[in-house]
Design a protein around this motif. Structure first.
Motif, PDB file in Angstrom:
ATOM      1  N   SER A 185       7.276  12.084   2.487  1.00  0.00           N
ATOM      2  CA  SER A 185       8.270  11.259   2.851  1.00  0.00           C
ATOM      3  C   SER A 185       8.175   9.866   2.399  1.00  0.00           C
ATOM      4  O   SER A 185       9.035   9.354   2.008  1.00  0.00           O
ATOM      5  N   ARG A 186       7.130   9.581   2.334  1.00  0.00           N
ATOM      6  CA  ARG A 186       6.560   8.029   1.945  1.00  0.00           C
ATOM      7  C   ARG A 186       6.743   8.012   0.321  1.00  0.00           C
ATOM      8  O   ARG A 186       7.174   6.985  -0.124  1.00  0.00           O
ATOM      9  N   LEU A 187       6.374   9.163  -0.198  1.00  0.00           N
ATOM     10  CA  LEU A 187       6.550   9.227  -1.574  1.00  0.00           C
ATOM     11  C   LEU A 187       7.593   9.433  -2.411  1.00  0.00           C
ATOM     12  O   LEU A 187       8.053   9.291  -3.401  1.00  0.00           O
TER      13      LEU A 187
ATOM     14  N   PHE B 237       4.555  13.557   5.998  1.00  0.00           N
ATOM     15  CA  PHE B 237       4.632  11.882   6.315  1.00  0.00           C
ATOM     16  C   PHE B 237       4.364  11.365   4.862  1.00  0.00           C
ATOM     17  O   PHE B 237       4.875  10.671   4.350  1.00  0.00           O
TER      18      PHE B 237
ATOM     19  N   ILE C  60      -6.245   3.330   6.731  1.00  0.00           N
ATOM     20  CA  ILE C  60      -4.806   3.963   7.211  1.00  0.00           C
ATOM     21  C   ILE C  60      -4.065   4.906   6.403  1.00  0.00           C
ATOM     22  O   ILE C  60      -4.489   5.246   5.349  1.00  0.00           O
ATOM     23  N   GLU C  61      -3.078   5.375   7.185  1.00  0.00           N
ATOM     24  CA  GLU C  61      -2.364   6.577   6.411  1.00  0.00           C
ATOM     25  C   GLU C  61      -1.995   6.211   4.978  1.00  0.00           C
ATOM     26  O   GLU C  61      -2.187   7.139   4.218  1.00  0.00           O
ATOM     27  N   GLU C  62      -1.554   4.834   4.897  1.00  0.00           N
ATOM     28  CA  GLU C  62      -1.206   4.656   3.650  1.00  0.00           C
ATOM     29  C   GLU C  62      -2.058   4.531   2.671  1.00  0.00           C
ATOM     30  O   GLU C  62      -1.660   4.745   1.342  1.00  0.00           O
ATOM     31  N   ASP C  63      -3.406   4.128   2.946  1.00  0.00           N
ATOM     32  CA  ASP C  63      -4.329   4.424   1.838  1.00  0.00           C
ATOM     33  C   ASP C  63      -4.532   5.817   1.413  1.00  0.00           C
ATOM     34  O   ASP C  63      -4.996   5.771   0.152  1.00  0.00           O
TER      35      ASP C  63
ATOM     36  N   GLU D 203       0.902  -1.115   0.076  1.00  0.00           N
ATOM     37  CA  GLU D 203       0.055   0.119  -0.167  1.00  0.00           C
ATOM     38  C   GLU D 203       0.892   1.306  -0.003  1.00  0.00           C
ATOM     39  O   GLU D 203       1.486   1.513   0.844  1.00  0.00           O
ATOM     40  N   PRO D 204       0.803   2.136  -1.178  1.00  0.00           N
ATOM     41  CA  PRO D 204       0.280   1.974  -2.167  1.00  0.00           C
ATOM     42  C   PRO D 204       0.764   0.732  -3.158  1.00  0.00           C
ATOM     43  O   PRO D 204       1.795   0.413  -2.845  1.00  0.00           O
TER      44      PRO D 204
ATOM     45  N   ARG E 250      -2.322   8.779  -6.758  1.00  0.00           N
ATOM     46  CA  ARG E 250      -3.123   8.126  -7.850  1.00  0.00           C
ATOM     47  C   ARG E 250      -3.399   9.562  -8.525  1.00  0.00           C
ATOM     48  O   ARG E 250      -3.635   9.354  -9.799  1.00  0.00           O
TER      49      ARG E 250
ATOM     50  N   PRO F 269      -9.963  -6.495  -5.539  1.00  0.00           N
ATOM     51  CA  PRO F 269     -11.042  -6.662  -4.618  1.00  0.00           C
ATOM     52  C   PRO F 269     -11.139  -5.452  -3.667  1.00  0.00           C
ATOM     53  O   PRO F 269     -12.179  -5.426  -2.892  1.00  0.00           O
ATOM     54  N   ASN F 270     -10.236  -4.888  -3.526  1.00  0.00           N
ATOM     55  CA  ASN F 270     -10.528  -3.362  -2.451  1.00  0.00           C
ATOM     56  C   ASN F 270     -11.416  -2.478  -3.239  1.00  0.00           C
ATOM     57  O   ASN F 270     -12.097  -1.768  -2.414  1.00  0.00           O
TER      58      ASN F 270
ATOM     59  N   ILE G  98      -2.245   7.867   1.500  1.00  0.00           N
ATOM     60  CA  ILE G  98      -1.002   8.259   0.476  1.00  0.00           C
ATOM     61  C   ILE G  98      -1.610   7.610  -0.987  1.00  0.00           C
ATOM     62  O   ILE G  98      -1.117   8.623  -1.824  1.00  0.00           O
ATOM     63  N   GLU G  99      -1.983   6.746  -1.113  1.00  0.00           N
ATOM     64  CA  GLU G  99      -2.187   6.134  -2.357  1.00  0.00           C
ATOM     65  C   GLU G  99      -3.212   6.842  -2.977  1.00  0.00           C
ATOM     66  O   GLU G  99      -3.268   7.182  -4.048  1.00  0.00           O
TER      67      GLU G  99
END
Lengths: 345, 799
Positions: B422-424, B419, B464-467, A255-256, B474, B170-171, B469-470
């Motif tokens: 930094s993750r991206l 956050f 969650i946070e990562e969702d 995720e992503p 996107r 599925p998500n 981020i996505e």
């Protein structure tokens, strides 16, 4: 005697000239210069000459002998060369006949693809990790954020051996195992192997196939690192002028999540039958490791992050070599296998 | 999920983008569009016709001569459909028309009668047969009476449409509805979403006056809404509704069923309609089934239920398998006048279990399994009521009968912009992040440098946070992410010693002329243990797909031999294959002991240089030489001892041993095994790599190149045939002393000149002293010791 000598000389030189091969010439040498030859006889007969004539005659005989010898040697060189030439002529072979075959085998095309990918990532500092093909449900699913009853389990219909043991459906359990074993330390691995899914075998499906996955975990691993790594991979594997693009996707363990396309290596993006006129070819799935997966393996997901990617060597081989039916990989037709002998360098 | 763009436009402005472009945008930002299907592709010149008369063709029983008004003119058209009749409005492909598949319509004569076009079925317009309403499945399609004669069928009946086929992960259960797709497209194009306006007139009587509701298992069914609609006329749905369903891949049935399906497609909320009178009791009770309780579902199958299954009952007997499929006993039919519309929230786990247990998947169950939007359960029921009143002439009773214990608050996710960046590995501006969340219609507040986001209940996948981020990444565009490489400490990388040795084995075998094969790990129970070196219990799959692939192999050879036969059957007479792969043996714990093996199978000619008169068929010693060479390559001394195994030639089989331990087998196939496998002389070998690689050979050290010559002496011996050359060789070595450096067999003779049962074996012995040139006397002394020992052992020296 002098006249006799000159006559002898003329005769010898003529014979030398007349000799057509080494054998004849050798006979001439023996005949005139040999121990029983006329020149030797003349020298022997010198004792009968008056003492004052001997030196003159001796010199004369020597001159004749040297001249005959010289001519003979000269002629000998020519005839020997001629003999060699004749021999070589007779030894000529048909060089178009086939050579004595050296039996060579070669790697299976899937091994070829897997090793190429392995080597590429090894050069970037990755280690190769492997794991069992018969796996616990925990490592195959649960540790990868796929608890029992998760709808995404349907994406991978599995062969179970017991309630908790199955044939792994992907090589991701190797990642889960490695993370567990590394106990919170950074990781940089590539995991190739066989995987199994409940599919009927046909031209595009196989109940057994191969995967190769990569996992990097460290401090501040970013999505841009994933993109950069995949870009290096795409260029090395498919050519320097390849471009990549990421598309959003879904995998429970990242995720992503993204899918990576490369610009078509056949048409360069113009659109052709390989890329189905889109200019892009789907190559792999990837993403940032899901925090649940990190936490389950004992990683502090706030401190360490990571990315993972996975691809199918069958698909890559099929695209790269234009193979039309996945079953070829498992039928082992020699006429298929032996096509993957030569290097592409 | 199939999305009609015409339909989609009711909820969101698609900015008139060409369908392919819209599809590309959707794909790039989140949902893969697998196909863009133009419903009118290949169709032209198709009009509404009115059949004024219809008479039997005098020359053909099955054909009818129709006079069809196609707008302005009346044309004669010959039609072969069984359901053609005068007074019908029909679809006419006029001369010059094209149909899918490149068919062109021309004027023609059929059995002497002129035909000016073709009256079409829906299949002929490119609609899949399984989607065509049953009434028209075997013939032409009949249009409604108000269809305007001569008008274009494509534009009037929504066939000038493009369908996007979404490949949903599925998500993204939220996108299993037109509204969900509208939200997605709205976010991409920065457009508002228009929800359907629901208004209808209610009757004075209350729904609760006709229906009572009891929920027995609120944990699996926390929300149930029932509406009662009476005075319904069950008939065909209007064309627009039928077309939208067909575009969505749903077959039209009748207006009531079509409306429930329409709302399912629109809201993603499964609905079910019961015939109120067939319900008999005026009661709905939701409970778990009793063991062995029976229900006949709408597909006609009688199903035996279990305690796990949630059922809708009339208080007495099941009338539906909740969330999966209705029961036949309360099915809506053309005689139905009063219906109960059910809209409910069923827990995904329960539906999943029932669906799996009965191997029954429906549009409803697949949505429940992934989780429906709790906030659409009630609106969907209202929407259905509205359509029933508008289309089916129904009178909706006031209010609903409802049970509601469902929590449906929006989830709050907090995440800091730093956050996210930094993750991206990006620098997305705060405003841009807010803008994207706004486009997604996620309510967002900024607090203490944090985004506090309320996630709409339709997006169950955002947790969650990562969702988040996505979502941001996107829609911001993955193309904007830069390419960097991990800034971690440099690691050496590389192969483990085991992996390295495996590569050495592979390249050695390939160099020795073998092709690498790959075969399946799953095999039949019968061949799983054939040629297995260790005998352990079989490992079978719980649910194999076939007996041929039911059991894990314990030897590589059976499949490798199948590959050899595959080739010889195709006239490749000389085959030499090897494979490395795991065999699966029962281990100490629940996991298996997977042992990697290498196997070789070879048949036919090993050397074929015919024009120089050199031909050599494979034999035991060809393969033995390869195995010995492999040992040399790995620095391991492999030994061979006479062995036996079912399927191998009893006199031509050996165990391959390492330090006295059997790690492999080599031999010629038994003639009867060869016959079964339709093979000629075939030599095989299988060796445990795991065992082979246990040996660590350590660093290589150079020994000085000899400065003194060695001396060779030969001995020829006459031996009993049963004495093995290996035994004599060992004897010679032990007797030879330190000067004896090598012993080689250089001749074997078993011909007529010898006594029966005898053979002659000649050895070549090499003597060498690294310190000095050996003298003849020294060699003779050493050699005589050897000769004496051989004589002592009963060997006869041959002169």
């Amino acid at each position: 005697m002098e006249a006799q000598l000159n006559e002898l000389k003329t005769e010898a030189l003529e014979k030398i000239k007349a000799a057509t091969n080494v054998k004849e010439l050798t006979a001439v040498r023996v005949a005139y210069l040999g121990k029983k030859g006329p020149i030797t006889d003349l020298l022997k007969g010198m004792g009968k000459l008056p003492a004052e004539e001997r030196p003159k005659m001796g010199a004369l005989v020597n001159v004749v002998r040297e001249e005959v010898t010289a001519q003979l040697e000269e002629r000998m060189v020519i005839l020997e060369e001629q003999a060699i030439n004749e021999k070589l002529q007779s030894e000529t072979i048909d060089i178009t006949l086939p050579g004595r075959p050296v039996k060579t085998g070669n790697a299976h095309p899937l091994t070829r693809v897997v090793e190429e990918i392995e080597d590429l990532f090894i050069s970037m500092g990755y280690e190769v990790e492997e794991g069992p093909e018969v796996e616990k449900d925990y490592y195959n699913f649960e540790a990868l954020n796929l608890p029992k009853g998760h709808p995404a389990r349907d994406m991978q219909d599995s062969f179970y051996i017991s309630e908790d043991i199955l044939l792994r459906t992907h090589t991701s359990p190797v990642q889960a195992r490695t993370m567990e074993a590394k106990g919170g330390e950074p990781i940089k691995i590539i995991c190739p192997g066989k995987v199994y899914r409940r599919d009927n075998d046909d031209a595009t499906h196989s109940h057994q196939f191969t995967q190769i996955e990569g996992l990097v975990i460290g401090e501040d691993i970013r999505m841009s690192d994933l993109k950069g790594t995949l870009s290096v991979f795409a260029k090395k594997m498919f050519g320097d002028d390849r471009e990549i693009r990421l598309r959003p996707s879904f995998f429970p363990f990242t995720e992503p999540s993204v899918e990576m396309d490369i610009s078509c290596f056949k048409c360069g993006g113009e659109g052709c039958n390989v890329c189905k006129k889109t200019g892009w070819i789907e190559i792999l799935g990837a993403g940032m490791v899901h925090p649940n997966v990190l936490e389950m393996a004992g990683y502090d997901s706030k401190r360490l992050t990571g990315f993972a990617f996975g691809m199918g060597p069958e698909r890559i081989a099929m695209l790269k070599y234009g193979i039309e039916d996945i079953r070829h990989f498992y039928t082992n037709d020699v006429r298929f296998l032996s096509q993957f002998e030569r290097t592409e360098v | 999920m199939l999305v009609s763009i015409k339909w989609l436009k009711e909820y969101v402005n698609t900015q008139d983008l060409p369908p392919a472009e819209l599809g590309e945008k959707i794909t790039r930002s989140g949902i893969e569009v697998d196909a863009v299907i133009d419903r009118s592709e290949g169709l032209s010149n198709i009009v509404v016709g009115y059949v004024e008369s219809c008479e039997k063709h005098p020359e053909a029983d099955k054909l009818a001569i129709c006079q069809v008004n196609v707008g302005g003119t009346v044309d004669q058209i010959i039609c072969g459909a069984p359901n053609i009749a005068a007074g019908q409005h029909v679809i006419v492909a006029r001369p010059g028309a094209t149909l899918p598949g490149g068919m062109k319509i021309k004027k023609a004569k059929l059995r002497g009668e002129e035909s000016n076009g073709m009256i079409c079925s829906l299949q002929e317009l490119g609609i899949e047969g399984k989607l065509v309403p049953k009434a028209y499945a075997e013939g032409i399609y009949v249009l409604p009476e108000n269809a305007e004669v001569g008008s274009d069928v494509l534009t009037n009946f929504d066939l000038d449409d493009t369908v996007l086929e979404l490949g949903l992960t599925p998500n993204r259960a939220d996108a299993m509805s037109m509204l969900g797709v509208a939200y997605e497209v709205g976010a991409i194009l920065e457009e508002e979403v228009k929800l359907p306006e629901i208004t209808y007139k209610e009757a004075e009587d209350k729904a609760s006056s006709m229906l009572t509701l009891h929920i027995d298992s609120p944990e699996d069914n926390p929300l149930y809404v029932a509406k009662v609609v009476r005075g319904i006329e069950v008939k065909e749905s209007p064309m627009w509704l039928q077309q939208r369903l067909m575009a969505s891949g749903v077959r039209p049935h009748n207006n009531v069923v079509d409306i429930t399906n329409y709302v399912l497609m629109e809201y993603g909320q499964p609905l079910h309609a019961f015939d109120y009178d067939l319900l008999e009791t005026g009661n709905i009770t939701v409970r778990h089934a009793k063991t062995d309780e029976l229900i006949t579902t709408l597909d006609g199958n009688e199903r035996k239920l279990s305690l796990n299954n949630l059922v809708i009952t009339n208080g007495k007997k099941p009338v539906a398998l909740a969330g999966v499929m209705g029961g036949a006993n309360a099915e809506v039919s053309k005689d139905t006048t009063t219906i109960v519309i059910e809209s409910a929230y069923f827990a995904s786990g329960s539906i999943r279990q029932t669906s799996k247990e009965h191997n029954l998947r429906s549009d409803a169950s697949s949505r429940y399994e992934k989780g429906v939007d709790p906030n659409r359960v009630i609106p969907a029921a209202e929407r259905a009521a509205q359509l029933l009143s508008e289309i089916a002439g129904g009178e909706v009773l006031a209010g609903s009968v409802i049970f509601d214990q469902l929590k449906r608050e929006e989830r709050i996710v907090k995440v800091s912009p730093d956050f996210i960046n930094s993750r991206l590995g990006m620098k997305i501006r705060f405003d841009d992040m807010l803008g994207i969340l706004n486009r997604l219609q996620f309510k967002t507040e900024a607090m203490n440098n944090q985004l506090v986001i309320s996630v709409p209940t339709r997006r169950q996948d955002i947790q969650i946070e990562e969702d988040i981020i996505e979502e941001i990444a996107r829609l911001y565009g993955y193309d904007e992410i830069p390419s960097t490489l991990p800034e971690t400490a440099t690691t050496p990388g590389g192969l483990s010693p085991y992996q390295l040795k495996r590569r050495i084995v592979r390249s050695y075998l390939e160099g020795a002329g073998l092709l690498q094969a790959t075969t399946y790990s799953l095999t039949s129970e019968k061949s799983a243990t054939q040629f297995a070196m260790k005998h352990t219990e079989l490992t079978r799959l719980l649910m194999p797909m076939s007996e041929e692939r039911s059991t894990l192999r314990q030897s590589l050879l059976p499949h490798l031999l199948e590959s050899v036969t595959y080739n010889t059957a195709r006239r490749t007479d000389s085959v030499a294959l090897y494979e490395t792969g795991s065999v699966f043996l029962k281990g100490h714990d629940e996991l298996l002991n997977e042992e990697e093996h290498v196997a070789v199978a070879m048949t036919g000619l090993w050397l074929d240089n015919s024009w120089q008169g050199e031909k050599k068929a494979v034999d035991f010693f060809v393969l033995k030489g390869i195995v010995e060479g492999l040992g040399d390559k790995l620095g391991i001394a492999l030994d061979f001892e006479r062995g036996e195994m079912d399927g191998l030639h009893p006199g031509r089989t050996a165990y391959i041993t390492l330090d006295g331990h059997r790690i492999g087998i080599i031999g010629q196939l038994h003639p009867s095994e060869q016959k079964v496998r339709d093979l000629k002389t075939t030599i095989v070998m299988e060796l445990s790599l795991a065992e082979l690689f246990k040996e660590h050979t350590g660093p290589l050290k150079y020994t000085q190149v000899p400065r003194y010559p060695s001396i060779t002496r030969d001995i020829a011996l006459v031996l009993s045939k049963i004495v093995e050359a290996g035994t004599i060789e060992k004897l010679i070595r032990s007797a030879g002393g330190k000067l004896l450096k090598d012993v080689r067999v250089f001749d074997l003779y078993e011909g007529d000149n010898l006594e029966a049962g005898k053979k002659s074996v000649a050895f070549s012995l090499t003597y060498f002293d690294p310190e000095k040139t050996l003298t003849d006397e020294e060699v003779t002394a050493a050699h005589e010791k050897v000769v004496a020992r051989l004589k002592d052992s009963g060997a006869e020296l041959r002169s």
